[in-house]
Motif scaffolding. Structure first.
Motif, mmCIF file in Angstrom:
data_model
loop_
_atom_site.group_PDB
_atom_site.id
_atom_site.type_symbol
_atom_site.label_atom_id
_atom_site.label_comp_id
_atom_site.label_asym_id
_atom_site.label_seq_id
_atom_site.Cartn_x
_atom_site.Cartn_y
_atom_site.Cartn_z
ATOM 1 N N VAL A 6 8.470 1.224 7.203
ATOM 2 C CA VAL A 6 7.711 1.006 5.968
ATOM 3 C C VAL A 6 6.869 2.242 5.692
ATOM 4 O O VAL A 6 6.076 2.669 6.536
ATOM 5 N N HIS A 8 3.993 3.343 3.373
ATOM 6 C CA HIS A 8 2.990 2.759 2.481
ATOM 7 C C HIS A 8 2.717 3.669 1.283
ATOM 8 O O HIS A 8 3.087 4.839 1.256
ATOM 9 N N TRP A 18 1.142 -3.632 6.569
ATOM 10 C CA TRP A 18 2.584 -3.885 6.552
ATOM 11 C C TRP A 18 3.084 -4.260 7.931
ATOM 12 O O TRP A 18 3.996 -5.082 8.074
ATOM 13 N N THR A 31 5.506 1.418 11.066
ATOM 14 C CA THR A 31 4.640 1.479 9.888
ATOM 15 C C THR A 31 3.632 2.622 10.070
ATOM 16 O O THR A 31 2.439 2.390 10.263
ATOM 17 N N VAL A 72 11.653 0.828 3.755
ATOM 18 C CA VAL A 72 10.868 0.250 2.667
ATOM 19 C C VAL A 72 9.933 1.332 2.138
ATOM 20 O O VAL A 72 9.158 1.915 2.894
#
Length: 221
Positions: A6, A8, A18, A31, A72
């Motif tokens: 992920v 951010h 996350w 993350t 992501v």
């Protein structure tokens, strides 16, 4: 087992929220706090570009090798997630308000870049070394992708299944049209960027994808 990375958004506290949201993900969840956020030092020279987060992600993936990865990208760092997926680093892509926009003509893109540099150079805090543990104000001044033609070409070249999560705060004015340029895409609208809600949607979407080596279906909505 599929791992998750992920990235951010700019100006976020870091990747911690996350990490908590994806606690139920069956694989590893990466993350990272990106440069200038949550005490992470800015890039060398303090010049914030899309590539900064790309190199951060690549360094992390060298240290945390993954056989199967879903990336992501949230907000501005949707551009970074797309670069990684186009470069063969991911088997799935999630963009949360990450398609880019608002769209501008080339002359206006150039003018906005100049204005970004002017704001950085005329903001005293941005010209000083951030205090240990403090966020770097330059990290919030970077402008997002604004070339619609480039966004379309990226979408058409995307080789992996894509989940688009759009909220009312998205800068993209035409996500419902852009989704048709991806070969394999699902578009979902939610009320706000809520990590827990987004994690639930991502988990259900990925669980429904055919496994690698099988035929991936065409786009859906």
């Amino acid at each position: 087992m599929t791992d998750l990375l992920v990235l951010h958004d700019l100006g976020a506290p870091g990747g911690g929220e996350w990490s908590a949201a994806f606690a139920g993900w069956p694989g590893r969840v990466l993350t990272p706090d990106l440069p200038g956020h949550n005490g992470m030092p800015p890039p060398v020279g303090g010049h914030y570009e899309t590539g900064d987060a790309v190199f951060t992600a690549l360094d992390l993936l060298r240290a945390e090798a993954s056989d199967e990865l879903v990336v992501v990208g949230v907000g501005h760092n949707g551009a970074v997630a797309q670069i990684l997926a186009l470069g063969g680093r991911a088997v799935g892509l999630v963009l949360i308000d990450g398609l880019g926009g608002p769209w501008l003509a080339p002359v206006d893109i150039e003018a906005r870049q100049r204005e970004m540099r002017r704001r950085i150079l005329t903001t005293p805090d941005a010209m000083s070394e951030p205090a240990p543990g403090a966020a770097d104000p330059r990290a919030t001044m970077v402008v997002g992708a604004a070339d619609r033609g480039f966004a379309v070409r990226q979408a058409e070249a995307m080789p992996v299944p894509v989940l688009l999560i759009e909220t009312p705060s998205s800068p993209t004015p035409d996500a419902d049209d852009l989704v048709d340029h991806f070969a394999q895409a699902t578009l979902t609208h939610i009320d706000a960027v809520d990590p827990d809600r987004a994690a639930s949607i991502v988990g259900a979407w990925w669980a429904a994808q055919p496994r690698r080596g099988s035929s991936i279906g065409t786009r859906s909505r």
